[in-house]
Motif scaffolding. Structure first.
Motif, PDB file in Angstrom:
ATOM      1  N   SER A 183       0.883  -1.005  -0.048  1.00  0.00           N
ATOM      2  CA  SER A 183       0.052  -0.088  -0.127  1.00  0.00           C
ATOM      3  C   SER A 183       0.692   1.313  -0.030  1.00  0.00           C
ATOM      4  N   LYS A 184       0.157   2.450   0.101  1.00  0.00           N
ATOM      5  CA  LYS A 184       1.013   3.469  -0.110  1.00  0.00           C
ATOM      6  C   LYS A 184       1.475   4.166   1.486  1.00  0.00           C
ATOM      7  N   ALA A 185       1.261   3.226   2.570  1.00  0.00           N
ATOM      8  CA  ALA A 185       1.825   3.481   3.576  1.00  0.00           C
ATOM      9  C   ALA A 185       3.157   3.733   3.696  1.00  0.00           C
ATOM     10  N   VAL A 186       3.622   4.711   4.527  1.00  0.00           N
ATOM     11  CA  VAL A 186       5.138   4.912   4.697  1.00  0.00           C
ATOM     12  C   VAL A 186       5.846   3.967   5.255  1.00  0.00           C
ATOM     13  N   GLY A 200       1.945   0.005  19.522  1.00  0.00           N
ATOM     14  CA  GLY A 200       2.477   0.330  18.400  1.00  0.00           C
ATOM     15  C   GLY A 200       2.157   1.772  18.038  1.00  0.00           C
ATOM     16  N   LEU A 201       1.334   2.665  18.598  1.00  0.00           N
ATOM     17  CA  LEU A 201       1.383   4.158  18.385  1.00  0.00           C
ATOM     18  C   LEU A 201       2.515   4.789  19.019  1.00  0.00           C
ATOM     19  N   GLU A 202       2.901   4.297  20.267  1.00  0.00           N
ATOM     20  CA  GLU A 202       4.103   4.720  20.887  1.00  0.00           C
ATOM     21  C   GLU A 202       5.492   4.332  20.284  1.00  0.00           C
ATOM     22  N   SER A 203       5.376   3.587  19.204  1.00  0.00           N
ATOM     23  CA  SER A 203       6.529   3.103  18.186  1.00  0.00           C
ATOM     24  C   SER A 203       6.926   4.194  17.118  1.00  0.00           C
ATOM     25  N   LEU A 204       5.866   4.927  16.846  1.00  0.00           N
ATOM     26  CA  LEU A 204       5.763   5.753  15.674  1.00  0.00           C
ATOM     27  C   LEU A 204       6.439   7.052  15.549  1.00  0.00           C
ATOM     28  N   PRO A 205       7.251   7.221  14.744  1.00  0.00           N
ATOM     29  CA  PRO A 205       8.059   8.814  14.688  1.00  0.00           C
ATOM     30  C   PRO A 205       6.990   9.926  14.920  1.00  0.00           C
ATOM     31  N   GLY A 206       7.373  10.969  15.382  1.00  0.00           N
ATOM     32  CA  GLY A 206       6.542  12.124  15.609  1.00  0.00           C
ATOM     33  C   GLY A 206       6.204  12.766  14.277  1.00  0.00           C
ATOM     34  N   ASP A 207       6.576  12.656  13.339  1.00  0.00           N
ATOM     35  CA  ASP A 207       6.107  13.332  12.188  1.00  0.00           C
ATOM     36  C   ASP A 207       5.346  12.627  11.324  1.00  0.00           C
ATOM     37  N   ILE A 208       4.682  11.355  11.752  1.00  0.00           N
ATOM     38  CA  ILE A 208       3.472  10.719  11.343  1.00  0.00           C
ATOM     39  C   ILE A 208       2.213  11.515  11.445  1.00  0.00           C
ATOM     40  N   ASP A 209       1.579  11.688  10.219  1.00  0.00           N
ATOM     41  CA  ASP A 209       0.260  12.433  10.244  1.00  0.00           C
ATOM     42  C   ASP A 209      -1.024  11.376  10.620  1.00  0.00           C
TER      43      ASP A 209
END
Length: 538
Positions: A381-384, A425-434
């Motif tokens: 998919s288009k997920a980064v 999972g959310l806590e592992s994401l970088p801060g620039d994720i929209d």
């Protein structure tokens, strides 16, 4: 009033300033000391106590509280018997609390010893609700101060309750092709709930085309039927004085008194009159149960409190009722539309107890483990980025995905429910994720195109913040969440996701009709067999 230490033997008739322990127990603060109290204290070796003695012109705290509470209590209020210098006042009916703030402030300025505290003005109260309290801080107050306060209070109505009235309500709802009947049905139910406390009822509803003349005709008919209040829900938001709802009021011969209000949500409210019958044009947010500006005006109207343009103008302070999400401003430099950074989270930590033993995520469909199907769909998919949250049989899941290049995050608390995996999972994401699309690893029909359609509908710059797939109008999974909801999702507990947050933020939700793929999850051996799958060997 004289205050200070005295010999215990000379303290008869004085008021004890602090609780004192003696051999046989405790004599409490505020007790008027009699000889039997003094005998106990002396026997306990207490030779000195701190007391207050009233002067001839002093009024005891309880009597002062009783008199002042009686003076400040207006209609719809009853006063509780005083104790320790306090007299509470209560609502005697369901209604809206009215406070003369200027008068209460003036009373509190007379003397620091005299205090009055209340609930916020225009609070909705039920019978028996405490709405205020009068507290005399020292053990007595001078008669002159008390008399001044009572005289001032009796010159107005410092605290009162305007009781709700069981009004008959006529409802007009306009119709456009995009507005589903189920939404209109829900709107009526929520309005009925809002009216219930007041004993008001909807006597009739007219669903008419979204046109001025149709609104005017419906309002006229409902007024003739004897309704006390008319409410209009427009199929689209009011944005101008010539829009359908205000124009419909005018076309019926009514007067539009107010368009818009400084309360958010609730900006797009219309207030008018048809003769002497009030008319409210409800904003779109009133289709949600969450508090909004419509509630403020409706509650006062049901209680017979007139709401003038000046009253509405004064609602701005305190009128920000929630984070504004329906018209958010794009972050500086952030790209729009499909270029937003959306991460994919694959939740693969559960035990799958309903499957009867083996790790169901290792069950195969079309020759591949369920967890692999989910991960590959996200990767295509288009997920980064793609993050897989593991828990039960962590090593087996990681082995099944070892060649895919996904990121793994382990949730050691997976037994406490799905919410813990979502948090990890959310806590592992970088801060620039929209935003993040949250996939369940047991839904083998969800493919990359499904995910891409959700990402394509995710447009924070115009308020499309929660993207939900549907099948025949029913919501399914996966769901795409804007990053502003991450803190609320991390706060969820137990074996639930954030479904309640979707219900609480209807103005931010975009539904995308996908089809049956978003409703198929594999929870049982029977469901697995139905899609031609097989259980893992161990």
């Amino acid at each position: 009033m004289k205050f200070g230490p005295v010999a215990t033997a000379a303290a008869e008739g004085a008021i004890l300033a602090h609780s004192v322990r003696h051999g046989g127990g405790v004599i409490k603060k505020g007790t008027t000391l009699a000889q039997q109290h003094l005998d106990l204290l002396i026997a306990g070796g207490i030779d000195e106590v701190v007391v207050a003695r009233l002067d001839p012109d002093d009024v005891h705290e309880d009597e002062a509280a009783r008199q002042l509470a009686g003076a400040v209590a207006g209609s719809g209020i009853f006063v509780e018997k005083p104790f320790t210098g306090r007299s509470n006042v209560y609502s005697d009916a369901a209604g809206v609390l009215t406070i003369d703030k200027g008068l209460v402030d003036a009373l509190n300025r007379i003397d620091p010893a005299l205090t009055i505290a209340t609930l916020p003005e225009f609070s909705v109260v039920e019978p028996g609700r405490m709405v205020g309290t009068v507290k005399i801080i020292p053990f007595a107050v001078p008669r002159s101060k008390l008399d001044a306060a009572i005289a001032l209070a009796r010159g107005g109505s410092p605290i009162a309750v305007s009781a709700f009235r069981p009004l008959k309500v006529g409802l007009v709802a306009t119709v456009l092709p995009a507005l589903k009947p189920t939404v209109m049905d829900k709107t009526r139910r929520l309005l009925e709930e809002r009216l219930e406390l007041a004993g008001a009822v909807i006597t009739d509803e007219r669903r008419v085309p979204h046109e001025d003349d149709a609104v005017a005709a419906a309002l006229t008919e409902l007024k003739r039927a004897g309704n006390d209040l008319l409410i209009v829900f427009g199929a689209s938001a009011m944005v101008d004085a010539d829009d359908v709802v205000p124009a419909g009021i005018a076309a019926a011969g009514g007067a539009v008194e107010q368009i818009g209000m400084p309360v958010d949500p609730g900006n797009l409210l219309v207030i008018g009159k048809l003769g002497d019958t009030p008319v409210l044009g409800a904003p779109g947010c009133a289709r949600s149960p969450k508090e909004n500006g419509f509630d403020w005006v409706l509650q006062r109207t049901l209680a017979g409190i007139a709401v003038s343009p000046a009253d509405v103008a004064g609602m701005g302070v305190g009128g920000l009722l929630m984070e504004i999400i329906s018209r958010p401003q794009p972050r500086e430099g952030a790209p729009e539309g499909p270029h937003k950074k959306v991460a994919a989270l694959v939740l693969a930590a559960g035990q799958g107890r309903r499957m009867g033993g083996p790790n169901k995520l290792l069950s195969t469909v079309r020759g591949k483990p369920l967890v692999q199907i989910a991960a590959e769909a996200a990767l295509k998919s288009k997920a980064v980025s793609v993050t897989v949250v593991t828990g039960h049989r962590k090593d087996d899941v990681e082995t099944a995905l070892r060649n895919l290049g996904v990121k793994f995050v382990h949730n050691p608390g997976y037994e406490d429910g799905l919410s813990t995996s979502l948090r990890a999972g959310l806590e592992s994401l970088p801060g620039d994720i929209d935003g993040a699309v949250v996939l369940l690893a047991d839904m083998p029909a969800v493919d990359a195109s499904t995910i891409d359609r959700l990402i394509g509908a995710f447009k924070p710059e115009i308020g499309a913040l929660l993207v939900v797939p549907t099948f025949g109008g029913k919501r399914g999974n996966p769901v795409l969440w804007a990053s502003r909801y991450f803190p609320a999702l991390r706060a969820v507990e137990g074996d639930t996701g954030g479904r309640h947050l979707i219900g609480e933020n209807p103005e931010a939700v975009v539904e995308v009709e996908i089809g049956a793929t978003v409703a198929l999850d594999i929870d049982t051996p029977e469901a697995l067999a139905a899609v031609g799958g097989s259980l893992p060997s161990a």
